[in-house]
Design a protein around this motif. Sequence first.
Motif, PDB file in Angstrom:
ATOM      1  N   GLY A  33       0.798  -1.222  -0.218  1.00 17.83           N
ATOM      2  CA  GLY A  33       0.137   0.031  -0.004  1.00 17.83           C
ATOM      3  C   GLY A  33       0.897   1.091  -0.145  1.00 17.83           C
ATOM      4  O   GLY A  33       1.965   1.433  -0.212  1.00 17.83           O
ATOM      5  N   SER A  34       0.594   2.175   0.172  1.00 21.85           N
ATOM      6  CA  SER A  34       0.699   3.701   0.319  1.00 21.85           C
ATOM      7  C   SER A  34       0.416   4.175   0.919  1.00 21.85           C
ATOM      8  O   SER A  34      -0.678   4.259   1.939  1.00 21.85           O
ATOM      9  CB  SER A  34       1.043   4.352  -1.535  1.00 21.85           C
ATOM     10  OG  SER A  34       1.582   5.239  -0.918  1.00 21.85           O
ATOM     11  N   ILE A  35       0.909   5.536   1.848  1.00 19.09           N
ATOM     12  CA  ILE A  35       0.494   6.750   2.523  1.00 19.09           C
ATOM     13  C   ILE A  35       0.893   7.800   2.390  1.00 19.09           C
ATOM     14  O   ILE A  35       2.122   8.067   1.579  1.00 19.09           O
ATOM     15  CB  ILE A  35       1.149   5.973   4.254  1.00 19.09           C
ATOM     16  CG1 ILE A  35       0.081   7.501   5.106  1.00 19.09           C
ATOM     17  CG2 ILE A  35       2.590   6.683   4.142  1.00 19.09           C
ATOM     18  CD1 ILE A  35       0.718   7.232   6.860  1.00 19.09           C
ATOM     19  N   GLU A  36      -0.299   8.741   1.908  1.00 15.03           N
ATOM     20  CA  GLU A  36       0.505   9.850   1.510  1.00 15.03           C
ATOM     21  C   GLU A  36       0.026  11.359   3.100  1.00 15.03           C
ATOM     22  O   GLU A  36      -1.101  11.096   3.433  1.00 15.03           O
ATOM     23  CB  GLU A  36      -0.913  10.455   0.092  1.00 15.03           C
ATOM     24  CG  GLU A  36      -0.886   9.294  -0.889  1.00 15.03           C
ATOM     25  CD  GLU A  36      -1.640  10.059  -1.883  1.00 15.03           C
ATOM     26  OE1 GLU A  36      -1.990   9.136  -3.147  1.00 15.03           O
ATOM     27  OE2 GLU A  36      -2.397  10.572  -1.871  1.00 15.03           O
ATOM     28  N   PHE A  37       0.615  12.130   2.574  1.00 12.74           N
ATOM     29  CA  PHE A  37       0.488  14.026   3.171  1.00 12.74           C
ATOM     30  C   PHE A  37       0.665  14.833   2.126  1.00 12.74           C
ATOM     31  O   PHE A  37       1.029  15.265   1.096  1.00 12.74           O
ATOM     32  CB  PHE A  37       1.241  13.945   4.282  1.00 12.74           C
ATOM     33  CG  PHE A  37       1.639  12.835   5.239  1.00 12.74           C
ATOM     34  CD1 PHE A  37       0.671  12.312   6.425  1.00 12.74           C
ATOM     35  CD2 PHE A  37       2.827  11.615   4.785  1.00 12.74           C
ATOM     36  CE1 PHE A  37       0.934  11.242   7.306  1.00 12.74           C
ATOM     37  CE2 PHE A  37       3.107  10.708   5.736  1.00 12.74           C
ATOM     38  CZ  PHE A  37       1.908  10.573   7.151  1.00 12.74           C
ATOM     39  N   ARG A  38      -0.759  15.390   2.653  1.00 15.89           N
ATOM     40  CA  ARG A  38      -1.131  16.342   1.204  1.00 15.89           C
ATOM     41  C   ARG A  38      -1.792  18.088   2.383  1.00 15.89           C
ATOM     42  O   ARG A  38      -2.067  17.549   2.907  1.00 15.89           O
ATOM     43  CB  ARG A  38      -2.050  15.651   0.181  1.00 15.89           C
ATOM     44  CG  ARG A  38      -3.346  15.182   0.936  1.00 15.89           C
ATOM     45  CD  ARG A  38      -4.399  15.177  -1.132  1.00 15.89           C
ATOM     46  NE  ARG A  38      -5.062  14.077  -0.164  1.00 15.89           N
ATOM     47  CZ  ARG A  38      -5.921  13.182   0.269  1.00 15.89           C
ATOM     48  NH1 ARG A  38      -4.508  12.246  -0.268  1.00 15.89           N
ATOM     49  NH2 ARG A  38      -6.726  12.209   0.589  1.00 15.89           N
ATOM     50  N   GLU A  72      -3.996  10.335   3.902  1.00 12.44           N
ATOM     51  CA  GLU A  72      -4.595   8.990   2.935  1.00 12.44           C
ATOM     52  C   GLU A  72      -3.901   7.225   3.657  1.00 12.44           C
ATOM     53  O   GLU A  72      -2.609   7.786   3.041  1.00 12.44           O
ATOM     54  CB  GLU A  72      -4.496   8.547   2.781  1.00 12.44           C
ATOM     55  CG  GLU A  72      -5.503   8.430   0.562  1.00 12.44           C
ATOM     56  CD  GLU A  72      -6.087   8.604  -0.193  1.00 12.44           C
ATOM     57  OE1 GLU A  72      -5.645   7.610  -1.319  1.00 12.44           O
ATOM     58  OE2 GLU A  72      -6.139   9.965   0.042  1.00 12.44           O
ATOM     59  N   LEU A  73      -4.636   6.605   3.599  1.00 12.61           N
ATOM     60  CA  LEU A  73      -4.003   5.222   3.594  1.00 12.61           C
ATOM     61  C   LEU A  73      -4.412   4.651   2.257  1.00 12.61           C
ATOM     62  O   LEU A  73      -6.183   4.187   2.355  1.00 12.61           O
ATOM     63  CB  LEU A  73      -3.929   4.720   4.397  1.00 12.61           C
ATOM     64  CG  LEU A  73      -3.527   3.020   5.545  1.00 12.61           C
ATOM     65  CD1 LEU A  73      -2.072   3.163   5.250  1.00 12.61           C
ATOM     66  CD2 LEU A  73      -4.059   2.610   6.731  1.00 12.61           C
ATOM     67  N   GLY A 232       1.638  17.315  -2.260  1.00 10.32           N
ATOM     68  CA  GLY A 232       1.940  16.555  -0.666  1.00 10.32           C
ATOM     69  C   GLY A 232       3.301  15.093  -0.847  1.00 10.32           C
ATOM     70  O   GLY A 232       3.338  14.782  -2.232  1.00 10.32           O
ATOM     71  N   LEU A 233       3.772  14.332  -0.202  1.00  7.19           N
ATOM     72  CA  LEU A 233       4.351  12.906  -0.757  1.00  7.19           C
ATOM     73  C   LEU A 233       3.661  12.327  -0.004  1.00  7.19           C
ATOM     74  O   LEU A 233       2.466  12.217   0.259  1.00  7.19           O
ATOM     75  CB  LEU A 233       5.406  13.375   0.619  1.00  7.19           C
ATOM     76  CG  LEU A 233       6.213  12.454   0.690  1.00  7.19           C
ATOM     77  CD1 LEU A 233       7.392  12.486   0.347  1.00  7.19           C
ATOM     78  CD2 LEU A 233       6.996  12.991   2.401  1.00  7.19           C
ATOM     79  N   ALA A 234       4.258  11.034  -0.533  1.00  6.69           N
ATOM     80  CA  ALA A 234       3.348   9.957  -0.277  1.00  6.69           C
ATOM     81  C   ALA A 234       4.566   8.777  -0.884  1.00  6.69           C
ATOM     82  O   ALA A 234       6.145   8.607  -0.626  1.00  6.69           O
ATOM     83  CB  ALA A 234       2.543   9.299  -1.872  1.00  6.69           C
ATOM     84  N   LEU A 235       4.526   7.863   0.544  1.00  9.71           N
ATOM     85  CA  LEU A 235       5.246   6.229   0.461  1.00  9.71           C
ATOM     86  C   LEU A 235       4.512   5.364   0.582  1.00  9.71           C
ATOM     87  O   LEU A 235       3.382   4.863   1.436  1.00  9.71           O
ATOM     88  CB  LEU A 235       6.245   6.334   1.675  1.00  9.71           C
ATOM     89  CG  LEU A 235       6.672   8.308   2.482  1.00  9.71           C
ATOM     90  CD1 LEU A 235       6.273   8.435   4.051  1.00  9.71           C
ATOM     91  CD2 LEU A 235       7.954   8.517   1.642  1.00  9.71           C
TER      92      LEU A 235
END
Length: 237
Positions: A33-38, A72-73, A232-235
């Motif tokens: 999956g991924s996690i986002e911060f925006r 966001e997850l 934002g940034l996504a990981l």
Amino acid sequence: MTRAVALGLAVFLIALPGEAQDMSGVAQSPRSGSIEFRLGGWRPQMGSEEGLSEDPFSKVFGGSNLLLFEAELQRFFYQGIGSAGVSVSLGYAEKYAAALLPSGGASAERTGFHVLPIHLRGVYRFDYPAFHWGIPLVPYIKPGLIYMPWWVTKGGDIETVEGRKGRGGKLGWEVAGGVSFLLDVLEPRLARDFDSDLGVNHSYLFAEYTYAKVNNFGGEGFNLSDSYWMFGLALDY
């Protein structure tokens, strides 16, 4: 201008490190999956409500946007020609201004408007070219539903007008789309260390545009719809 941008992008892709041109053979930890911060600017379109001659939000809080932060997850259920799954996210925004007197003038008391957007979305990311061909741009789309609790404070407490509390919630639908830039291509060795040490497979910077209709599907009351950009940034993990 368009040709210059295209030429610059082509030169940039050619100049990428050779080991970043094809990431398909690089050993990685499993990706789920991924996690986002925006962050972005948002404001409710209350002035578009039927029967209103002026925007009540702008009358109190002015014409500037609220600063909206969201996390966001995402969980992937398919990884092949792109990645697909579902996501949940939570945001927060607030704005303060002087409360209005019955005469229309500003009072010494402060009033605040707060929202807490909750999103449930489907996610599709076309990341196959990034992982197999070394093209670091990943377009994506995220359609879904949104529920947006809101409340109005005055002097630090929930405002009450004629015995009714100034709070509620609005349901609606939305479509978000954007483009992510895969940061791994800039420092491939650091990206591998990030994966082996912390389990972060890939990292991205992104720009995202959202079209949201948040008015209880045409119901009465506050219209919290808007169209807005977020960055934002996504990981990936």
